[in-house]
Design a protein around this motif. Structure first.
Motif, PDB file in Angstrom:
ATOM      1  N   HIS A  51       0.935  -1.239   0.033  1.00  0.00           N
ATOM      2  CA  HIS A  51       0.152   0.107  -0.101  1.00  0.00           C
ATOM      3  C   HIS A  51       1.152   1.179  -0.036  1.00  0.00           C
ATOM      4  O   HIS A  51       0.616   1.892  -1.020  1.00  0.00           O
ATOM      5  N   VAL A  52       1.725   1.665   0.422  1.00  0.00           N
ATOM      6  CA  VAL A  52       2.880   2.229   1.075  1.00  0.00           C
ATOM      7  C   VAL A  52       3.467   3.183  -0.412  1.00  0.00           C
ATOM      8  O   VAL A  52       3.887   3.189  -0.518  1.00  0.00           O
ATOM      9  N   SER A  55       0.852   3.810  -3.062  1.00  0.00           N
ATOM     10  CA  SER A  55       1.452   5.076  -2.908  1.00  0.00           C
ATOM     11  C   SER A  55       2.433   6.483  -3.376  1.00  0.00           C
ATOM     12  O   SER A  55       2.287   7.699  -3.599  1.00  0.00           O
ATOM     13  N   ALA A 113      10.740  -1.235   0.282  1.00  0.00           N
ATOM     14  CA  ALA A 113      10.890  -0.352   1.328  1.00  0.00           C
ATOM     15  C   ALA A 113      11.611   0.632   1.126  1.00  0.00           C
ATOM     16  O   ALA A 113      10.906   2.158   0.951  1.00  0.00           O
ATOM     17  N   GLY A 180      -3.170   1.681  -2.295  1.00  0.00           N
ATOM     18  CA  GLY A 180      -2.510   3.693  -1.567  1.00  0.00           C
ATOM     19  C   GLY A 180      -2.709   4.600  -3.027  1.00  0.00           C
ATOM     20  O   GLY A 180      -2.430   5.519  -2.501  1.00  0.00           O
ATOM     21  N   VAL A 184      -3.151   8.173  -1.409  1.00  0.00           N
ATOM     22  CA  VAL A 184      -2.202   9.642  -1.133  1.00  0.00           C
ATOM     23  C   VAL A 184      -2.808  10.879  -2.492  1.00  0.00           C
ATOM     24  O   VAL A 184      -2.539  11.856  -1.265  1.00  0.00           O
ATOM     25  N   TYR A 207       4.718  10.249   4.102  1.00  0.00           N
ATOM     26  CA  TYR A 207       5.153   9.180   3.330  1.00  0.00           C
ATOM     27  C   TYR A 207       6.322   9.170   4.596  1.00  0.00           C
ATOM     28  O   TYR A 207       6.613   7.353   4.429  1.00  0.00           O
ATOM     29  N   LEU A 210       6.278   6.739   7.415  1.00  0.00           N
ATOM     30  CA  LEU A 210       5.350   5.116   7.007  1.00  0.00           C
ATOM     31  C   LEU A 210       6.354   4.473   6.132  1.00  0.00           C
ATOM     32  O   LEU A 210       5.982   3.117   6.038  1.00  0.00           O
ATOM     33  N   ILE A 211       6.732   4.742   5.085  1.00  0.00           N
ATOM     34  CA  ILE A 211       7.951   4.512   4.503  1.00  0.00           C
ATOM     35  C   ILE A 211       8.826   3.432   5.413  1.00  0.00           C
ATOM     36  O   ILE A 211       9.085   2.380   5.321  1.00  0.00           O
ATOM     37  N   ALA A 214       7.308   0.466   7.359  1.00  0.00           N
ATOM     38  CA  ALA A 214       6.870  -0.799   6.296  1.00  0.00           C
ATOM     39  C   ALA A 214       7.701  -1.577   6.008  1.00  0.00           C
ATOM     40  O   ALA A 214       7.926  -2.679   6.554  1.00  0.00           O
TER      41      ALA A 214
END
Length: 456
Positions: A51-52, A55, A113, A180, A184, A207, A210-211, A214
């Motif tokens: 999902h990340v 995005s 990631a 994603g 975003v 993000y 979030l990265i 992940a």
């Protein structure tokens, strides 16, 4: 393309847990007692990481709305900024798929990631008035690394589940990743509504944590499956199979449309109805709707394909997409915004359904072949092994080719606006492509009198 082979070699261990030394998802006892909890844990983390990635891949569908007159970029230049991430994402899908078996699913999830930081960090620092267009093009291209994450995530999760549960697991994984795109765009809308259009760098900035999360979750919670390997020669064999290229073209029409429209919709909306959407925030509140609906209906395509056949669903789906594009063309010419929005939302809905139905067709093609081969040779195990081998390779090739459709959609819009000042030529091109797709589906898989593959 990526399969399991018997192995007693321990897979590298995730921190705090013993390594997996034995993996037999098709064994009911093993699955019930050991396999299912491990597979579910890996699925949930994989969905988040993918999902990340999606995005980050979709960032420029939002950021172009921030690029006002002070950036000096015309609409054609903005469409190029949304085309180049799709191009790199398509190119990376095959090597990312192969990387799972080569390096381990857990290891590659962490690496892929962290690679998202390569575009996200400089975007957070550099995007402001005065930045050169060449710099923006490089940054936009780099976000394509997020497009490869889908392929490696799907290849990895495919290893964890038994055949009877792969469809649901892969559907959840794919749907979570596709979400994603609207996610975003919602982030972009929130930034536009609060900080304003002067702060595009806040969107990739959101993000960054979030990265990192992940990557940390991948390192702590994922596993490498022992015995995973890339089938030698599978890609070469699949590339010689005509069904590979038929299905790749169909996937350009479904996934290519989804990702292409997802990247371009906000910009097209503002250009076609500038009087209604004079500012980016006016357009942004609508841009996420199409990708959101398209992501949510993707499982419906697979379910319909299970009930009535993937080829039949795909055929009527492309008929509906051609009708949707015709409605958009008519509404654009008549300046009817309600009909325009309805037509575009229909395109997102049917591209999502088509994603599911075309993906279901691929294993069905080779299951039917395996049944025919078994009837001739009596060797059921060899026929099924060959079917799995070619099916996996075809999915990898079709995924890469299909993602290139995102490039074609954005280039079509760019050339149409450059040549005529409107998108009519692009819509006519989409209608022609969808007509080609439903004609091809009928000719290859549904035409009466043709020896068809049963169950496709």
């Amino acid at each position: 393309m990526t399969t399991l082979a018997p192995s007693t070699t321990p897979a590298p261990v995730a921190a705090g847990r013993p390594p997996i030394t034995d993996w037999r998802p098709e064994d009911p006892d093993f699955w019930a007692g050991t396999g299912a909890p491990i597979a579910r844990r890996n699925l949930y983390v994989s969905i988040f990481a993918e999902h990340v990635g999606f995005s980050v891949w979709s960032l420029w569908s939002v950021l172009v709305l921030f690029l006002g007159p002070e950036y000096g970029i015309d609409p054609a230049g903005k469409f190029l900024l949304t085309a180049v991430p799709a191009a790199l994402g398509a190119v990376l899908r095959l090597p990312y798929t192969l990387a799972v078996a080569r390096f381990g699913g857990r290891n590659w999830t962490v690496v892929s990631a962290l690679l998202l930081l390569v575009p996200a960090v400089p975007m957070t620092l550099l995007i402001e008035p005065g930045v050169s267009y060449a710099t923006l093009m490089v940054l936009a291209c780099l976000t394509g690394v997020g497009g490869g994450n889908f392929a490696s995530s799907m290849a990895n999760i495919n290893l964890f589940f038994p055949d009877r549960l792969k469809g649901r697991a892969l559907g959840l994984n794919a749907g979570g990743g596709n979400l994603g795109v609207p996610a975003v765009q919602l982030v972009g809308l929130a930034v536009l509504a609060t900080a304003g259009a002067a702060y595009p760098r806040l969107v990739p900035g959101v993000y960054l944590p979030l990265i990192v999360l992940a990557a940390l979750l991948g390192a702590r919670r994922l596993d490498n499956v022992p015995g995973a390997r890339n089938e030698p020669g599978a890609l070469r064999a699949a590339a010689r199979d005509p069904h590979t290229w038929v299905m790749s073209l169909l996937y350009v029409g479904t996934f290519g449309s989804f990702i292409g429209f997802g990247f371009a919709f906000g910009q097209v909306l503002q250009l076609q109805f500038h009087d209604r959407f004079p500012t980016p925030v006016d357009a942004a509140w609508l841009t996420f709707l199409g990708p959101l609906i398209g992501s949510l209906v993707r499982p419906l395509g697979g379910q319909l394909a299970d009930r009535v056949g993937g080829a039949r669903v795909t055929f009527w789906n492309f008929v509906a997409m051609a009708a949707g594009a015709a409605l958009v063309l008519s509404a654009a010419r008549d300046r009817s915004f309600p009909l325009y929005l309805a037509g575009f939302l229909a395109l997102f809905v049917f591209s999502g359904i088509g994603n599911g139905s075309t993906y279901k067709m691929i294993p069905a093609i080779f299951r039917a072949r395996a049944a025919a081969e078994t009837a001739l040779t009596g060797d059921r195990e060899a026929a099924q092994r060959r079917a799995r081998r070619l099916s996996g390779a075809l999915i990898g090739i079709a995924g890469a080719v299909g993602a290139s459709g995102g490039v074609l959609v954005n280039v079509a819009f760019r050339q149409s606006f450059l040549a005529t000042g409107n998108a009519d030529a692009a819509y006519l091109g989409f209608i022609g492509w969808y007509a080609l797709c439903f004609g091809l589906t009928w000719a290859v898989y549904l035409r009466p009198g043709r020896r068809k593959l049963s169950g496709v």
